[in-house]
Design a protein around this motif. Structure first.
Motif, PDB file in Angstrom:
ATOM      1  N   LYS A  40      11.605  11.587  15.341  1.00  0.00           N
ATOM      2  CA  LYS A  40      12.800  10.905  14.844  1.00  0.00           C
ATOM      3  C   LYS A  40      13.731  10.536  15.983  1.00  0.00           C
ATOM      4  CE  LYS A  40      12.908  12.944  10.242  1.00  0.00           C
ATOM      5  NZ  LYS A  40      13.597  13.867   9.339  1.00  0.00           N
ATOM      6  N   GLU A  41      13.898  11.450  16.932  1.00  0.00           N
ATOM      7  CA  GLU A  41      14.779  11.188  18.072  1.00  0.00           C
ATOM      8  C   GLU A  41      14.263  10.025  18.906  1.00  0.00           C
ATOM      9  OE1 GLU A  41      15.966  13.400  22.222  1.00  0.00           O
ATOM     10  OE2 GLU A  41      15.639  14.654  20.455  1.00  0.00           O
ATOM     11  N   LYS A  42      12.983  10.053  19.263  1.00  0.00           N
ATOM     12  CA  LYS A  42      12.406   8.988  20.090  1.00  0.00           C
ATOM     13  C   LYS A  42      12.337   7.676  19.324  1.00  0.00           C
ATOM     14  CE  LYS A  42      12.170  11.418  23.638  1.00  0.00           C
ATOM     15  NZ  LYS A  42      13.125  11.154  24.695  1.00  0.00           N
ATOM     16  N   GLU A  45      15.700   6.118  19.457  1.00  0.00           N
ATOM     17  CA  GLU A  45      15.970   5.527  20.771  1.00  0.00           C
ATOM     18  C   GLU A  45      15.269   4.181  20.925  1.00  0.00           C
ATOM     19  OE1 GLU A  45      14.973   8.321  23.833  1.00  0.00           O
ATOM     20  OE2 GLU A  45      16.471   9.771  23.150  1.00  0.00           O
ATOM     21  N   ASN A 132      22.027   6.077  25.368  1.00  0.00           N
ATOM     22  CA  ASN A 132      21.992   7.542  25.446  1.00  0.00           C
ATOM     23  C   ASN A 132      21.990   7.995  26.896  1.00  0.00           C
ATOM     24  OD1 ASN A 132      21.931   7.790  22.703  1.00  0.00           O
ATOM     25  ND2 ASN A 132      19.723   8.046  22.585  1.00  0.00           N
TER      26      ASN A 132
END
Length: 178
Positions: A40-42, A45, A132
Motif C-alpha cells: 500500500k505504501e509503495k 508513492e 515524500n
C-alpha cells in the motif's frame, strides 16, 4: 513401566519440528500483513508520482491549446505521456492473467523518460524527487544557498534575488544567526 528410549532420543527433534511449524505459520501470517502494508505504501508513492505527471501534463496541454499552439512538439510529447499514464494498470496485475507479464518498472521508467522529454521541450526544470523524499530531506538538512560572487552576478546582468553575503553581515556574531 515400559519407556521407549527411542522417543526420548528423538525428543529434541520433535520439539524442533513443532517450533519450526509454528514459526513458519507465524511468519506466513505476519509476512502477509507486512507485505500488504508495504504494498500500500509503495503503491501510493507510485500513484502520487503518476498523479503529478498527469496533472503536469493536463495543465501544460491546456496552456498550449489556449495559446493555439496545438501542433507543437510539446503537445505530441504531452499526448504520448498521457497515453502512457492511461495504459498503466489501476489494479494488481498479478491477479489478472492478461496483465500478469506487465512490466511495472519498465512502464514507470518510460513515463519518467517522457516526462523529461516534455520538460525539455517546454524549457521547464523537471522535478525528479517524489514529495515524500523531498519532505524527508527538508526535515533533515537546511537548504543550501548558492554562493555567487559579485563578478558572476555582474556578468549575468540578472538582479539578485537573495543576497547571501548581506544576510550574513546582518546576522552578526561572525555570520551566525540563531
Amino acid at each position: 513401566m515400559d519407556v521407549d528410549l527411542g522417543d526420548l532420543v528423538d525428543l529434541e527433534q520433535q520439539f524442533y519440528d513443532i517450533g519450526y511449524k509454528e514459526g513458519v505459520n507465524h511468519g506466513r501470517e505476519h509476512g502477509l500483513i507486512e507485505g500488504r502494508m508495504l504494498g500500500k505504501e509503495k503503491g501510493f508513492e507510485i500513484w502520487e508520482e503518476l498523479g503529478f505527471y498527469l496533472g503536469f501534463a493536463a495543465v501544460w496541454l491546456q496552456i498550449l491549446r489556449s495559446q493555439s499552439d496545438s501542433e507543437s512538439r510539446s503537445v505530441g510529447h504531452i499526448s504520448h505521456l498521457l497515453e502512457l499514464i492511461r495504459a498503466f494498470p489501476m489494479h494488481n496485475p498479478s491477479k489478472d492473467h492478461e496483465l500478469n507479464d506487465f512490466d511495472i518498472i519498465g512502464s514507470l521508467n518510460r513515463i519518467r523518460g517522457r516526462y523529461k522529454a516534455v520538460c525539455a521541450s517546454l524549457g521547464v526544470k523537471p522535478r525528479l524527487i517524489s514529495s515524500n523524499l523531498q519532505s524527508k530531506a527538508a526535515d533533515n538538512e537546511a537548504p543550501s544557498l548558492p554562493d555567487i560572487s559579485q563578478e558572476d552576478q555582474e556578468s549575468t546582468n540578472k538582479p539578485r534575488v537573495w543576497s547571501f553575503m548581506e544576510a550574513a553581515k546582518k546576522a552578526g556574531t561572525d555570520g551566525l544567526s540563531f
